[in-house]
Design a protein around this motif. Structure first.
Motif, PDB file in Angstrom:
ATOM      1  N   TRP A 113       0.843  -1.204   0.000  1.00 50.95           N
ATOM      2  CA  TRP A 113       0.000   0.000   0.000  1.00 50.95           C
ATOM      3  C   TRP A 113       0.884   1.263   0.000  1.00 50.95           C
ATOM      4  O   TRP A 113       0.543   2.264  -0.635  1.00 50.95           O
ATOM      5  CB  TRP A 113      -0.924   0.011   1.214  1.00 50.95           C
ATOM      6  CG  TRP A 113      -2.188  -0.763   1.028  1.00 50.95           C
ATOM      7  CD1 TRP A 113      -2.554  -1.916   1.642  1.00 50.95           C
ATOM      8  CD2 TRP A 113      -3.264  -0.421   0.150  1.00 50.95           C
ATOM      9  NE1 TRP A 113      -3.792  -2.328   1.201  1.00 50.95           N
ATOM     10  CE2 TRP A 113      -4.260  -1.422   0.286  1.00 50.95           C
ATOM     11  CE3 TRP A 113      -3.499   0.615  -0.743  1.00 50.95           C
ATOM     12  CZ2 TRP A 113      -5.445  -1.411  -0.431  1.00 50.95           C
ATOM     13  CZ3 TRP A 113      -4.681   0.638  -1.465  1.00 50.95           C
ATOM     14  CH2 TRP A 113      -5.632  -0.370  -1.308  1.00 50.95           C
ATOM     15  N   PRO A 134      -4.080  -3.834   5.518  1.00 51.55           N
ATOM     16  CA  PRO A 134      -4.551  -2.513   5.066  1.00 51.55           C
ATOM     17  C   PRO A 134      -3.415  -1.511   4.963  1.00 51.55           C
ATOM     18  O   PRO A 134      -2.313  -1.720   5.497  1.00 51.55           O
ATOM     19  CB  PRO A 134      -5.515  -2.107   6.186  1.00 51.55           C
ATOM     20  CG  PRO A 134      -4.905  -2.721   7.416  1.00 51.55           C
ATOM     21  CD  PRO A 134      -4.292  -4.034   6.960  1.00 51.55           C
ATOM     22  N   HIS A 138      -4.662   4.653   5.546  1.00 48.74           N
ATOM     23  CA  HIS A 138      -6.116   4.499   5.479  1.00 48.74           C
ATOM     24  C   HIS A 138      -6.666   4.063   6.828  1.00 48.74           C
ATOM     25  O   HIS A 138      -7.728   4.525   7.256  1.00 48.74           O
ATOM     26  CB  HIS A 138      -6.486   3.464   4.413  1.00 48.74           C
ATOM     27  CG  HIS A 138      -6.010   3.813   3.048  1.00 48.74           C
ATOM     28  ND1 HIS A 138      -5.980   2.896   2.002  1.00 48.74           N
ATOM     29  CD2 HIS A 138      -5.544   4.978   2.522  1.00 48.74           C
ATOM     30  CE1 HIS A 138      -5.519   3.483   0.920  1.00 48.74           C
ATOM     31  NE2 HIS A 138      -5.243   4.749   1.202  1.00 48.74           N
ATOM     32  N   TRP A 142      -9.396   5.869   9.187  1.00 45.07           N
ATOM     33  CA  TRP A 142     -10.566   5.083   9.595  1.00 45.07           C
ATOM     34  C   TRP A 142     -10.794   5.229  11.098  1.00 45.07           C
ATOM     35  O   TRP A 142     -11.918   5.426  11.558  1.00 45.07           O
ATOM     36  CB  TRP A 142     -10.315   3.632   9.213  1.00 45.07           C
ATOM     37  CG  TRP A 142     -11.430   2.662   9.445  1.00 45.07           C
ATOM     38  CD1 TRP A 142     -12.437   2.348   8.582  1.00 45.07           C
ATOM     39  CD2 TRP A 142     -11.627   1.837  10.599  1.00 45.07           C
ATOM     40  NE1 TRP A 142     -13.269   1.381   9.131  1.00 45.07           N
ATOM     41  CE2 TRP A 142     -12.784   1.059  10.363  1.00 45.07           C
ATOM     42  CE3 TRP A 142     -10.950   1.675  11.804  1.00 45.07           C
ATOM     43  CZ2 TRP A 142     -13.279   0.132  11.294  1.00 45.07           C
ATOM     44  CZ3 TRP A 142     -11.430   0.770  12.735  1.00 45.07           C
ATOM     45  CH2 TRP A 142     -12.579   0.008  12.485  1.00 45.07           C
ATOM     46  N   LEU A 243      -8.745  -5.938  -4.199  1.00 43.46           N
ATOM     47  CA  LEU A 243      -8.780  -6.251  -2.780  1.00 43.46           C
ATOM     48  C   LEU A 243      -9.412  -7.629  -2.589  1.00 43.46           C
ATOM     49  O   LEU A 243     -10.560  -7.855  -2.964  1.00 43.46           O
ATOM     50  CB  LEU A 243      -9.596  -5.207  -2.019  1.00 43.46           C
ATOM     51  CG  LEU A 243      -9.796  -5.481  -0.525  1.00 43.46           C
ATOM     52  CD1 LEU A 243      -8.484  -5.309   0.225  1.00 43.46           C
ATOM     53  CD2 LEU A 243     -10.874  -4.572   0.055  1.00 43.46           C
ATOM     54  N   THR A 245     -10.534 -10.206   0.272  1.00 45.47           N
ATOM     55  CA  THR A 245     -10.825 -10.195   1.703  1.00 45.47           C
ATOM     56  C   THR A 245     -11.239 -11.578   2.174  1.00 45.47           C
ATOM     57  O   THR A 245     -12.308 -12.066   1.790  1.00 45.47           O
ATOM     58  CB  THR A 245     -11.957  -9.203   2.016  1.00 45.47           C
ATOM     59  OG1 THR A 245     -11.620  -7.915   1.492  1.00 45.47           O
ATOM     60  CG2 THR A 245     -12.189  -9.100   3.516  1.00 45.47           C
ATOM     61  N   GLU A 254     -13.534  -6.883   8.207  1.00 45.44           N
ATOM     62  CA  GLU A 254     -13.914  -6.481   6.849  1.00 45.44           C
ATOM     63  C   GLU A 254     -14.279  -5.009   6.776  1.00 45.44           C
ATOM     64  O   GLU A 254     -14.194  -4.380   5.722  1.00 45.44           O
ATOM     65  CB  GLU A 254     -15.092  -7.332   6.369  1.00 45.44           C
ATOM     66  CG  GLU A 254     -14.802  -8.802   6.229  1.00 45.44           C
ATOM     67  CD  GLU A 254     -16.033  -9.581   5.825  1.00 45.44           C
ATOM     68  OE1 GLU A 254     -16.552  -9.336   4.714  1.00 45.44           O
ATOM     69  OE2 GLU A 254     -16.500 -10.420   6.627  1.00 45.44           O
ATOM     70  N   TYR A 257     -12.241  -1.790   5.288  1.00 51.53           N
ATOM     71  CA  TYR A 257     -12.159  -1.408   3.879  1.00 51.53           C
ATOM     72  C   TYR A 257     -13.442  -0.722   3.385  1.00 51.53           C
ATOM     73  O   TYR A 257     -13.646  -0.589   2.181  1.00 51.53           O
ATOM     74  CB  TYR A 257     -11.881  -2.653   3.033  1.00 51.53           C
ATOM     75  CG  TYR A 257     -10.699  -3.455   3.518  1.00 51.53           C
ATOM     76  CD1 TYR A 257      -9.398  -3.001   3.314  1.00 51.53           C
ATOM     77  CD2 TYR A 257     -10.869  -4.658   4.205  1.00 51.53           C
ATOM     78  CE1 TYR A 257      -8.309  -3.724   3.777  1.00 51.53           C
ATOM     79  CE2 TYR A 257      -9.790  -5.395   4.661  1.00 51.53           C
ATOM     80  CZ  TYR A 257      -8.503  -4.916   4.447  1.00 51.53           C
ATOM     81  OH  TYR A 257      -7.427  -5.641   4.904  1.00 51.53           O
ATOM     82  N   LEU A 260     -12.807   2.383   1.147  1.00 52.34           N
ATOM     83  CA  LEU A 260     -11.602   2.262   0.327  1.00 52.34           C
ATOM     84  C   LEU A 260     -11.740   2.932  -1.035  1.00 52.34           C
ATOM     85  O   LEU A 260     -10.759   3.425  -1.594  1.00 52.34           O
ATOM     86  CB  LEU A 260     -11.244   0.784   0.153  1.00 52.34           C
ATOM     87  CG  LEU A 260      -9.850   0.489  -0.387  1.00 52.34           C
ATOM     88  CD1 LEU A 260      -8.763   1.114   0.482  1.00 52.34           C
ATOM     89  CD2 LEU A 260      -9.630  -1.011  -0.503  1.00 52.34           C
ATOM     90  N   ARG A 269     -13.178  -5.623  -5.919  1.00 51.81           N
ATOM     91  CA  ARG A 269     -13.294  -6.328  -4.638  1.00 51.81           C
ATOM     92  C   ARG A 269     -13.568  -7.805  -4.861  1.00 51.81           C
ATOM     93  O   ARG A 269     -14.381  -8.176  -5.699  1.00 51.81           O
ATOM     94  CB  ARG A 269     -14.420  -5.721  -3.783  1.00 51.81           C
ATOM     95  CG  ARG A 269     -14.112  -4.346  -3.223  1.00 51.81           C
ATOM     96  CD  ARG A 269     -15.290  -3.839  -2.398  1.00 51.81           C
ATOM     97  NE  ARG A 269     -15.056  -2.537  -1.817  1.00 51.81           N
ATOM     98  CZ  ARG A 269     -14.605  -2.337  -0.576  1.00 51.81           C
ATOM     99  NH1 ARG A 269     -14.345  -3.381   0.199  1.00 51.81           N
ATOM    100  NH2 ARG A 269     -14.433  -1.117  -0.112  1.00 51.81           N
TER     101      ARG A 269
END
Length: 590
Positions: A113, A134, A138, A142, A243, A245, A254, A257, A260, A269
């Motif tokens: 990232w 992650p 970000h 968050w 992404l 997951t 979860e 994101y 995102l 995704r």
């Protein structure tokens, strides 16, 4: 695969030496796999082997891990800035003139990232696939959003992720993590992974694990608090991101994101039912998704080629995109609707039916709806030998099935005393033995692959709703329900879910083929027409059953009554079975 057999080189950067290995044709686009904590590059061995059939694959041991050297001193030697220096040194060596596709897991994803959001790597990265890690920037934003504007839901999300992050606090303590990893934890870690995460051993973890884990504690100490407290405001991705997951991740929520899209202009995704170490437990699915994403972004760079849209837009697309789904009884009714629903979700579909033309039509329509590939196969589910051959052929030509829907069935009405032995055999052969054959042959392949899957068996509300008019049919469906419950218990340790779907009165053409025991030809035709009119008036569409099937797989539900009458009968069978027995005595109107 043993990575020691791959091409190896040493890359020097910032006073350390990185161990880099390469697989596949060096002239092809490069995919760089970055491992996490406390892993080494060997965590990728299965994924790398499969990707190398099409791409130039590069793996390297992160500084302080595996066969790469550690910085001196350790403190301050693992910052994201220095990890980015390492990444640039690697790609300068292996792909100096062409952007690379980056794949990261756990801390490999956290690093990547950083790679994909800083200016000095812009133009060097063609795509990024992230899993179980992650962006710290970000993540920091968050946390701040939930602390500055708390709501019950946001506070719950903070507390939930805080509980999952217990290990982060432990790794910030001095000395103790190093002592634990070089002592009992390092020795027991392979067994812990095997028992808790169902991670196969193979060539992973390597003997360097205790030192890798001890060194890697500085990944957390050098970066986490600094970035979470002061996250970058410009952490926007400058390359397309996929992404992936794992829905059963014990360490990451979860919900991390949820916003995102605001940081990633081009985002795809994916989700899969698995725990944290997906490179080891789901290598086939990862290799498929990574390869698809790389191919889409490679073609997007060509003049006139479409952009990197690789997923369908239907419900559940991020869960089923690219997976292989086999549906029996797919020429009509619930089977056809189910095949279409999975096609809309981007799955590859194998439509199976005794009606070869009907199966082919379903497959053709599935491709038009959105399935990247679909095939029609003719087979009688009651024929054991035919089903075994079908399973072998599907595995050889299309791959191991990810989702199996045993849907084929026939109807039979009439009293027990009027039902012949041949009629009993026919309904059990299709409704019960057809399910058994599917579970045996396709379920065995899922289990032997060792990468999970899901089996859906279509039972009926008749499974728990006794009726004097449906003894054979109800018995067959009750057996399917109990079989599903038993299989669910047995296959859970293989990460294979099993669901029994129990529709009620659904408007399909099963009424047109239902047999009526004890009735002559004329009377049977009259009863069929009458039953078809009743089902038509009820007009509950098979598409709703198909939606319930997809939800059952996503949620791993055990027993799913679909229609209101099915749900009511299921509840009554538990609360007041005597009332159901009284209703069962009523003679149906003729």
């Amino acid at each position: 695969m043993n990575l020691s057999q791959a091409r190896e080189r040493r890359v020097h950067t910032g006073g350390i030496e990185l161990c880099v290995v390469e697989l596949g044709d060096g002239a092809r686009p490069t995919v760089v796999l970055v491992h996490g904590y406390p892993d080494s590059k060997e965590v990728w061995s299965e994924v790398a082997t499969q990707l190398a059939e099409q791409w130039h694959v590069v793996l390297y041991d992160v500084r302080g891990h595996g066969r790469s050297t550690a910085p001196e001193p350790l403190r301050g030697g693992f910052t994201l800035e220095k990890l980015t220096d390492d990444f640039l040194a690697v790609i300068d060596a292996v792909s100096p003139d062409r952007p690379v596709h980056v794949v990261g897991h756990d801390w490999g994803s956290v690093q990547a990232w950083e790679f994909v959001t800083v200016g000095r790597t812009e133009g060097r990265i063609a795509s990024f696939t992230s899993m179980s890690g992650p962006s710290l920037d970000h993540f920091g934003h968050w946390i701040k959003q939930r602390m500055t504007r708390p709501t019950p839901r946001r506070v719950g999300q903070l507390l939930g992720q805080g509980a999952k992050s217990w290990y982060v606090y432990m790794l910030h303590t001095p000395v103790l993590p190093e002592l634990a990893w070089r002592g009992p934890l390092g020795k027991r870690w392979p067994r812990i992974l095997e028992r808790m995460e169902k991670v196969p051993a193979g060539d992973y973890p390597t003997a360097s694990l205790p030192d890798d884990a001890a060194h890697g504690a500085w990944l957390y100490r050098d970066n986490v608090r600094a970035r979470l407290s002061r996250p970058r405001a410009d952490a926007y991705a400058h390359a397309p991101v996929q992404l992936i997951t794992p829905t059963g991740d014990s360490f990451l929520s979860e919900r991390l994101y949820d916003q995102l899209e605001s940081w990633v202009p081009t985002l795809v995704r994916r989700s899969l039912p698995a725990k944290h170490w997906v490179p080891r437990t789901r290598p086939d699915q990862l290799a498929s998704w990574i390869g698809e994403f790389v191919a889409a972004n490679e073609s997007a760079g060509q003049e006139g080629a479409p952009g990197p849209q690789v997923t369908a837009k239907g419900p559940c697309a991020e869960r089923f995109g690219g997976q292989l789904v086999l549906v029996t009884g797919a020429a009509s009714g619930i089977g056809r609707a189910t095949a279409f629903a999975f096609a809309e979700a981007g799955a590859r579909v194998v439509a199976v039916d005794r009606d070869a033309e009907g199966a082919a039509r379903t497959a053709e329509m599935a491709r038009l709806i959105g399935a990247p590939a679909a095939w029609g196969e003719a087979a009688d589910v009651s024929d054991e030998a035919a089903m075994e051959k079908l399973a072998d052929r599907v595995a050889a030509e299309y791959g191991i099935v990810d989702v199996l829907v045993n849907n084929a069935g026939i109807g039979l009405s009439g009293s027990f005393l009027e039902t012949t032995g041949e009629e009993w055999k026919k309904v059990l052969d299709v409704n019960l033995w057809g399910v058994i054959h599917g579970c045996r042959f396709f379920g065995k392949q899922m289990a032997e692959r060792g990468q999970g899957g899901h089996i859906v068996n279509t039972a009926s509300a008749a499974a728990f709703l006794p009726s004097r008019a449906l003894p054979a049919y109800s018995t067959s469906k009750a057996a399917v329900l109990m079989l599903s419950e038993c299989l669910r218990a047995e296959l859970a340790e293989k990460s294979i879910g099993v669901s029994a779907i129990c529709p009620g009165v659904v408007n399909t053409n099963i009424t047109a083929t239902t047999r009526f025991a004890g009735a002559d030809v004329a009377e049977e035709e009259r009863l069929r027409k009458r039953t078809s009119r009743l089902y038509g008036r009820r007009n509950y569409p098979p598409e709703k059953v198909a939606d319930a099937i997809l939800r059952a797989v996503v949620r791993n539900q055990a027993v799913v009554p679909v229609t209101p009458e099915a749900r009511g009968a299921r509840l009554l069978s538990r609360l007041s079975p005597g009332a159901l027995r009284s209703v069962a005595r009523l003679k149906p109107p003729l």
